[in-house]
Design a protein around this motif. Structure first.
Motif, mmCIF file in Angstrom:
data_model
loop_
_atom_site.group_PDB
_atom_site.id
_atom_site.type_symbol
_atom_site.label_atom_id
_atom_site.label_comp_id
_atom_site.label_asym_id
_atom_site.label_seq_id
_atom_site.Cartn_x
_atom_site.Cartn_y
_atom_site.Cartn_z
ATOM 1 N N PRO A 91 16.598 70.012 60.786
ATOM 2 C CA PRO A 91 17.248 69.001 61.627
ATOM 3 C C PRO A 91 16.784 67.577 61.304
ATOM 4 O O PRO A 91 17.589 66.647 61.317
ATOM 5 N N ARG A 92 15.513 67.433 60.983
ATOM 6 C CA ARG A 92 15.001 66.095 60.641
ATOM 7 C C ARG A 92 15.602 65.592 59.341
ATOM 8 O O ARG A 92 15.918 64.409 59.210
ATOM 9 N N LEU A 93 15.756 66.478 58.376
ATOM 10 C CA LEU A 93 16.378 66.085 57.116
ATOM 11 C C LEU A 93 17.843 65.727 57.319
ATOM 12 O O LEU A 93 18.354 64.779 56.715
ATOM 13 N N ALA A 94 18.528 66.460 58.172
ATOM 14 C CA ALA A 94 19.933 66.153 58.462
ATOM 15 C C ALA A 94 20.046 64.797 59.149
ATOM 16 O O ALA A 94 20.936 63.998 58.836
ATOM 17 N N ALA A 95 19.122 64.510 60.071
ATOM 18 C CA ALA A 95 19.121 63.213 60.753
ATOM 19 C C ALA A 95 18.835 62.089 59.764
ATOM 20 O O ALA A 95 19.465 61.020 59.824
ATOM 21 N N LEU A 96 17.911 62.314 58.856
ATOM 22 C CA LEU A 96 17.610 61.312 57.837
ATOM 23 C C LEU A 96 18.825 61.065 56.957
ATOM 24 O O LEU A 96 19.162 59.912 56.653
ATOM 25 N N GLU A 97 19.514 62.123 56.571
ATOM 26 C CA GLU A 97 20.723 61.976 55.761
ATOM 27 C C GLU A 97 21.778 61.139 56.491
ATOM 28 O O GLU A 97 22.416 60.268 55.906
ATOM 29 N N THR A 98 21.919 61.365 57.784
ATOM 30 C CA THR A 98 22.867 60.597 58.588
ATOM 31 C C THR A 98 22.483 59.121 58.607
ATOM 32 O O THR A 98 23.337 58.242 58.448
ATOM 33 N N GLU A 99 21.203 58.831 58.799
ATOM 34 C CA GLU A 99 20.743 57.443 58.840
ATOM 35 C C GLU A 99 20.922 56.745 57.501
ATOM 36 O O GLU A 99 21.313 55.575 57.449
ATOM 37 N N VAL A 100 20.663 57.446 56.413
ATOM 38 C CA VAL A 100 20.854 56.864 55.089
ATOM 39 C C VAL A 100 22.332 56.543 54.870
ATOM 40 O O VAL A 100 22.685 55.460 54.400
ATOM 41 N N ALA A 101 23.201 57.473 55.238
ATOM 42 C CA ALA A 101 24.651 57.244 55.088
ATOM 43 C C ALA A 101 25.096 56.080 55.955
ATOM 44 O O ALA A 101 25.904 55.247 55.523
ATOM 45 N N ARG A 102 24.563 55.987 57.179
ATOM 46 C CA ARG A 102 24.914 54.885 58.077
ATOM 47 C C ARG A 102 24.481 53.545 57.472
ATOM 48 O O ARG A 102 25.228 52.570 57.496
ATOM 49 N N GLY A 103 23.289 53.499 56.905
ATOM 50 C CA GLY A 103 22.800 52.268 56.274
ATOM 51 C C GLY A 103 23.649 51.868 55.088
ATOM 52 O O GLY A 103 23.967 50.689 54.904
ATOM 53 N N LYS A 104 24.036 52.825 54.264
ATOM 54 C CA LYS A 104 24.904 52.533 53.116
ATOM 55 C C LYS A 104 26.242 51.992 53.587
ATOM 56 O O LYS A 104 26.770 51.037 53.016
ATOM 57 N N ARG A 105 26.776 52.589 54.643
ATOM 58 C CA ARG A 105 28.071 52.142 55.163
ATOM 59 C C ARG A 105 27.971 50.713 55.689
ATOM 60 O O ARG A 105 28.839 49.882 55.432
ATOM 61 N N GLN A 106 26.897 50.415 56.416
ATOM 62 C CA GLN A 106 26.716 49.066 56.953
ATOM 63 C C GLN A 106 26.588 48.036 55.833
ATOM 64 O O GLN A 106 27.169 46.962 55.905
ATOM 65 N N ARG A 107 25.842 48.359 54.781
ATOM 66 C CA ARG A 107 25.705 47.429 53.649
ATOM 67 C C ARG A 107 27.048 47.210 52.969
ATOM 68 O O ARG A 107 27.389 46.086 52.595
ATOM 69 N N ARG A 108 27.817 48.285 52.807
ATOM 70 C CA ARG A 108 29.130 48.168 52.178
ATOM 71 C C ARG A 108 30.055 47.287 53.010
ATOM 72 O O ARG A 108 30.762 46.429 52.492
ATOM 73 N N LEU A 109 30.026 47.487 54.343
ATOM 74 C CA LEU A 109 30.873 46.670 55.211
ATOM 75 C C LEU A 109 30.453 45.199 55.164
ATOM 76 O O LEU A 109 31.307 44.307 55.157
ATOM 77 N N GLN A 110 29.144 44.951 55.125
ATOM 78 C CA GLN A 110 28.665 43.573 55.033
ATOM 79 C C GLN A 110 29.060 42.937 53.708
ATOM 80 O O GLN A 110 29.432 41.767 53.668
ATOM 81 N N GLN A 111 29.014 43.690 52.624
ATOM 82 C CA GLN A 111 29.432 43.160 51.326
ATOM 83 C C GLN A 111 30.921 42.857 51.326
ATOM 84 O O GLN A 111 31.353 41.824 50.823
ATOM 85 N N ASP A 112 31.702 43.773 51.889
ATOM 86 C CA ASP A 112 33.145 43.554 51.961
ATOM 87 C C ASP A 112 33.461 42.333 52.819
ATOM 88 O O ASP A 112 34.328 41.534 52.485
ATOM 89 N N GLU A 113 32.747 42.182 53.918
ATOM 90 C CA GLU A 113 32.950 41.045 54.816
ATOM 91 C C GLU A 113 32.619 39.739 54.102
ATOM 92 O O GLU A 113 33.321 38.734 54.220
#
Length: 118
Positions: A91-113
């Protein structure tokens, strides 16, 4: 000898890492292990024998050379034993994977913006 007794030795773990890259001659393994750990050829041979005798490596002769490869028999047994404990970290690894994906998405949105403001 239990799988984790075999894997508890850093030299044997390193040998398995080398073998995971593909079949290796005993000479090639010895060269790397001697350089990294400073141990003798007979000591490397003993580690190879422990890996072979405990189901972690196979050996086949090719002329005067002996070629070693990973044997997954003991690794599968170790994995089966570890399966009892995966619930503690999965479960901790799954949560970490979710957080990493969320961070990548936020960076991508900021770059697009940032591109749209220019």
């Amino acid at each position: 000898m239990h799988a984790f007794d075999v894997l508890g030795d850093p030299v044997r773990r390193r040998i398995l890492e080398l073998l995971a890259e593909g079949e290796q001659s005993s000479g090639a393994v010895t060269d790397v292990i001697r350089a990294e750990f400073g141990i003798s050829q007979p000591a490397v041979s003993q580690h190879l024998r422990v890996l072979r005798d405990n189901g972690f490596a196979t050996v086949r002769p090719q002329g005067a050379r002996r070629l070693y490869a990973v044997d997954d028999t003991a690794l599968r047994e170790a994995d089966a034993w570890l399966a009892k404990f995966r619930r503690f970290w999965a479960p901790r690894l799954a949560a970490l994977e979710t957080e990493v994906a969320r961070g990548k998405r936020q960076r991508r949105l900021q770059q697009d913006e940032g591109k749209h403001r220019d």
